[in-house]
Design an enzyme around this catalytic site. Structure first.
Site, PDB file in Angstrom:
ATOM      1  N   ASP A 199      37.491  25.177  40.701  1.00  0.00           N
ATOM      2  CA  ASP A 199      37.632  23.774  41.092  1.00  0.00           C
ATOM      3  C   ASP A 199      36.293  23.056  41.154  1.00  0.00           C
ATOM      4  O   ASP A 199      36.225  21.859  40.904  1.00  0.00           O
ATOM      5  CB  ASP A 199      38.330  23.663  42.451  1.00  0.00           C
ATOM      6  CG  ASP A 199      39.674  24.396  42.467  1.00  0.00           C
ATOM      7  OD1 ASP A 199      39.969  25.124  41.516  1.00  0.00           O
ATOM      8  OD2 ASP A 199      40.420  24.232  43.449  1.00  0.00           O
ATOM      9  N   TYR A 252      47.238  35.503  33.241  1.00  0.00           N
ATOM     10  CA  TYR A 252      46.422  35.106  34.404  1.00  0.00           C
ATOM     11  C   TYR A 252      45.236  36.060  34.501  1.00  0.00           C
ATOM     12  O   TYR A 252      45.377  37.202  34.895  1.00  0.00           O
ATOM     13  CB  TYR A 252      47.303  35.149  35.670  1.00  0.00           C
ATOM     14  CG  TYR A 252      46.611  34.846  36.974  1.00  0.00           C
ATOM     15  CD1 TYR A 252      45.390  34.162  37.048  1.00  0.00           C
ATOM     16  CD2 TYR A 252      47.206  35.215  38.181  1.00  0.00           C
ATOM     17  CE1 TYR A 252      44.791  33.884  38.257  1.00  0.00           C
ATOM     18  CE2 TYR A 252      46.611  34.939  39.409  1.00  0.00           C
ATOM     19  CZ  TYR A 252      45.402  34.270  39.432  1.00  0.00           C
ATOM     20  OH  TYR A 252      44.799  34.000  40.649  1.00  0.00           O
ATOM     21  N   GLY A 291      40.029  27.558  36.191  1.00  0.00           N
ATOM     22  CA  GLY A 291      40.368  27.940  37.553  1.00  0.00           C
ATOM     23  C   GLY A 291      39.262  27.752  38.577  1.00  0.00           C
ATOM     24  O   GLY A 291      39.415  28.156  39.708  1.00  0.00           O
ATOM     25  N   LYS A 302      45.619  31.256  32.062  1.00  0.00           N
ATOM     26  CA  LYS A 302      44.973  30.690  33.259  1.00  0.00           C
ATOM     27  C   LYS A 302      43.647  31.420  33.360  1.00  0.00           C
ATOM     28  O   LYS A 302      43.592  32.597  33.716  1.00  0.00           O
ATOM     29  CB  LYS A 302      45.836  30.913  34.506  1.00  0.00           C
ATOM     30  CG  LYS A 302      45.130  30.545  35.820  1.00  0.00           C
ATOM     31  CD  LYS A 302      46.139  30.291  36.929  1.00  0.00           C
ATOM     32  CE  LYS A 302      45.590  30.462  38.343  1.00  0.00           C
ATOM     33  NZ  LYS A 302      44.322  29.780  38.612  1.00  0.00           N
ATOM     34  N   SER A 325      47.361  34.046  43.505  1.00  0.00           N
ATOM     35  CA  SER A 325      46.453  34.564  44.531  1.00  0.00           C
ATOM     36  C   SER A 325      46.433  33.633  45.734  1.00  0.00           C
ATOM     37  O   SER A 325      46.558  34.063  46.881  1.00  0.00           O
ATOM     38  CB  SER A 325      45.038  34.683  43.972  1.00  0.00           C
ATOM     39  OG  SER A 325      45.022  35.514  42.837  1.00  0.00           O
ATOM     40  N   THR A 326      46.285  32.345  45.458  1.00  0.00           N
ATOM     41  CA  THR A 326      46.259  31.339  46.526  1.00  0.00           C
ATOM     42  C   THR A 326      47.524  31.402  47.377  1.00  0.00           C
ATOM     43  O   THR A 326      47.485  31.172  48.570  1.00  0.00           O
ATOM     44  CB  THR A 326      46.162  29.927  45.896  1.00  0.00           C
ATOM     45  OG1 THR A 326      44.994  29.882  45.081  1.00  0.00           O
ATOM     46  CG2 THR A 326      46.103  28.863  46.959  1.00  0.00           C
TER      47      THR A 326
END
Lengths: 291, 291, 291, 291
Positions: free
Chosen positions: D187, D133, D185, D161, D44-45
């Site tokens: 942060d 994911y 996931g 993930k 996605s990032t």
């Protein structure tokens, strides 16, 4: 004010009236056996939103009478009827409760300004320490960090019972308001709540796994992560079973198996079935093993 | 039982007590000026969930005294405290209300079996016609078509106040249960509700646009879609302004401008501001124009 | 541009490639048998978000080749890859599609300014009529009335495929933008959509109940509410069964039973089971009866 | 496979094409300066869901070419187009990526059986380690513990993930599947994720606070809770600013200020404004201070 507190279950008779004898037993069990730091009386777990004002007053009275000054006592006095909330607050203060707590007003989608006015009025009319009770999963009300700041700056507001799962927000709140107290509310994440900065936790299941919760809390004070993790795993085995059946119902059943008369549920809550009882009885085994 | 009914606002004094004189004026205005078919007393619009039992009883008494047998009267007596619900139900029956209505129990996430038990107990202990009050936007409780079927088969359950926007479900319910009554609850979709099969509607805004609602309802009986659409458009101009400010607060303000003492809100609801009053005053202009 | 249009299903071979022969049959069936006003090609129903660009181009080509100028053709060309969206848009324009349509960009939570930029870029680079495709249940994106206003004021944006259930909002949009076209998207609420002001509807199920939808639409033009209601009831009996099994899968199955090769689903969509086929076969009975 | 990995940003030119030079700089910066354990490429990032297949292949190629065997490389190859997913998977395997990862299929509300079939097909056709994911906030798809069990038992599925905030579920998953790898996931909750049992974390912000994340991870290995908490606080000061503006945009801006050409966003993502740049520049100050 910190550490592990029990969100107190309320034992009823099967006609919906208070079971005073059972209530006294549950209080004693929590203080003597679970050795929790405090009792949170009349919250969601206590089924208090199903009770009338007279019963809620009796509840506060009996618990104080039984507990005396043995542990910290917090009275949840929030109500959609503001006059009732204030009357209960003054009653609790008069009885000697250490603090009040009030749920964010629910049902109607009140604006934050209305929510703030509610806490302002209760605290002005009771003049007693107040812990905001935030439980978005049941009320639908999310309070932003900025808005928490406004509530925490009201005179007498000393902290938050944070029954939410957003741990990043909790950590930020504690960092911004280090002098306020924050109690977590997710028993299956006690470890993560404390690590996030919570001063303690208030939970339903501590009536039966309060000792493990205490030990976990103490382990973290000593930075013993490994022990804390193991304790959380043990606790979560119990909590999983409780959640499958219904936490309030099944915790009452376990207490009964331990010889504590936790009574019936208040209508319209259903009672636990015979099949569910068998499933929940596994917990008694786990608890005995842990001893 | 059908047609347009007003979800009655409750006028309060600024100290939160009932404003009896105002209440009588609001009742008369609805019956004489708006000419609605009925009044739904003590619902969400009536702020009854913020009131104590004594006030709720007074409310039922005053409204019946003022309305007599002029229109259909439905008493919303639902409460999280089952004993209060039953007492209010028996009071309303004794006073001569045509039917009871009870909100689905909220706050706790009750199972459908628990919800059903709640209606079963109220209807058994009151033995009076019951209209289930379903308002998912406030309670979070969605009832399936199958579960509606179970509720509607309970003795004395005669229909549903369907404050939901799923019109396909409403149409299906009416088709499955043609002998039960279904009242819609979204004033800005009155047209679509009736077209979907609703027998009528119960709404907050009919205190000020009840005549338009009546005419819309009658137009649809004569299949005059065009007139119905035009009326809905007129109504929605009013409703849009009400919703921007807050429907309860602004409807009370409009009533006051029309000479009807709709009183104050119950705490913690805020009052309308001076700026908002100016905005809402536009409605008075629209209503006068429509005359 | 108005009336009933079919959201076209895409027949695949069991290896996921386009089934051209089947596709032509589905197109013809919709034009000749269902007599719908238009085809909406490459939308959600068409499983186009699972297809690659080459296949999406082939789809547009084959449908246009088969349909010719018989009915209105709208090409859904929206894509998270903007270059693909523009290329598909230009392809559709070149092929002679009457209009383009593009889904609001999904997955990432784009701001409205980003959504607007997306339509701006596609319309500027294709210079062809554009219908905004809004389907909040799948994209999670709700567009406010004000923001719809901004999109509708972009050059070439001629309307909205409004796959939403908020009918009050639809009515307001049509009132504010009477010159724009609004197509409803909830087949089980066709009646209510049209009554709310929609110019027509685009739906998956019109591949099999397009005739009923057409008749319903025409009944409403003549203010024949009763017939419209009866037709919606008939349609909803079919739609209920389709929804239980899965609308795309079961519509394909019904088409096959009618002799139209609607092909397989695109992976990872599952195929209909034998048991489900039996359930869906009831629809064929209903459809035959209705004839 | 464990520790801190960066969810790699993709630098674009302002026309939406890949900025190869910038990409190599971002890769080197993460390996040499941030010293992360691995790179998660094309998630996605990385804005990969906005890119076409050709670009996604180029991305995988360039990153592998630049990173060589310096760190663990995971290729996110999920796509709504199954053929594309498989082709990208085989490409990544051939290039020497250590593992594949695929997002749960989104947009359509696929059933779990469909989701499982998707992973089954990709793993069968690529025969390479696969990391599921799961990112419910973007896909809307929640996977139950039982269903995770089914996915984790597929050949080649080695872990998850876990871009979710339910830490109790994460803890339970790790307890049930101790041999599988779980990467968190969130942060801003790295501390809580690791404490909950995660083997590591994959995050967008580690491009700029990867060193702090590494140190936090190591502190927890040594049970140094206090240091871990302090690091999380420092990290969260940065993350708060990033989130206010938009994590991808502002992280790219910070990288540029650090001399790393992180390039433009892919359309329709907006670019950061001048005002926002000033706000984000505070981060550069914080990062320099931390050194």
């Amino acid at each position: 004010m910190n550490g592990i507190m029990t969100a107190l279950l309320t034992p009823f008779h099967d006609d919906g009236t208070l079971n005073e004898k059972g209530l006294r037993e549950v209080v004693r069990h929590n203080i003597d056996e679970m050795q929790v730091n405090g009792l949170y009386v009349g919250g969601s777990t206590g089924e208090s939103f199903l009770m009338d004002e007279g019963n809620r007053k009796d509840l506060l009275e009996i618990v104080k009478d039984e507990a005396g000054n043995d542990v910290t006592l917090i009275a949840q006095i929030g109500s959609l009827n503001i006059e009732e909330a204030v009357r209960l607050g003054n009653k609790a203060k008069e009885l000697g409760y250490d603090a009040l707590s009030a749920i964010t007003p629910y049902y109607y989608k009140f604006s934050f300004q209305e929510i703030k006015a509610y806490y302002q009025r209760i605290t002005e009319e009771t003049e007693h320490p107040m812990i905001v009770y935030s439980i978005p999963a049941l009320t639908g009300t999310q309070i932003t960090i900025k808005d928490y700041g406004e509530l925490l700056s009201l005179p007498n507001v000393i902290g938050v019972k944070y029954s939410d799962t957003n741990l990043s927000k909790l950590a930020k709140l504690k960092e911004l308001y280090p002098d306020k107290v924050f109690f977590g509310g997710a028993d299956d994440m006690l470890l993560q709540l404390i690590v996030s900065g919570a001063d303690g936790a208030i939970g339903s299941t501590y009536s039966i796994i309060g000792k493990e919760a205490n030990e976990l809390f103490e382990s973290l004070q000593k930075s013993d992560l490994e022990n804390a993790r193991n304790l959380q795993k043990q606790m979560n085995k119990v909590i999983s079973i409780l959640e499958e059946v219904g936490v309030y119902q099944s915790t009452k059943h376990v207490l009964k198996q331990l010889g504590v008369d936790a009574g019936y549920m208040k209508f319209p809550f259903r009672e636990i079935t015979e099949d569910e009882k068998k499933q929940v009885d596994k917990i008694v085994g786990i608890l005995t093993l842990n001893k």
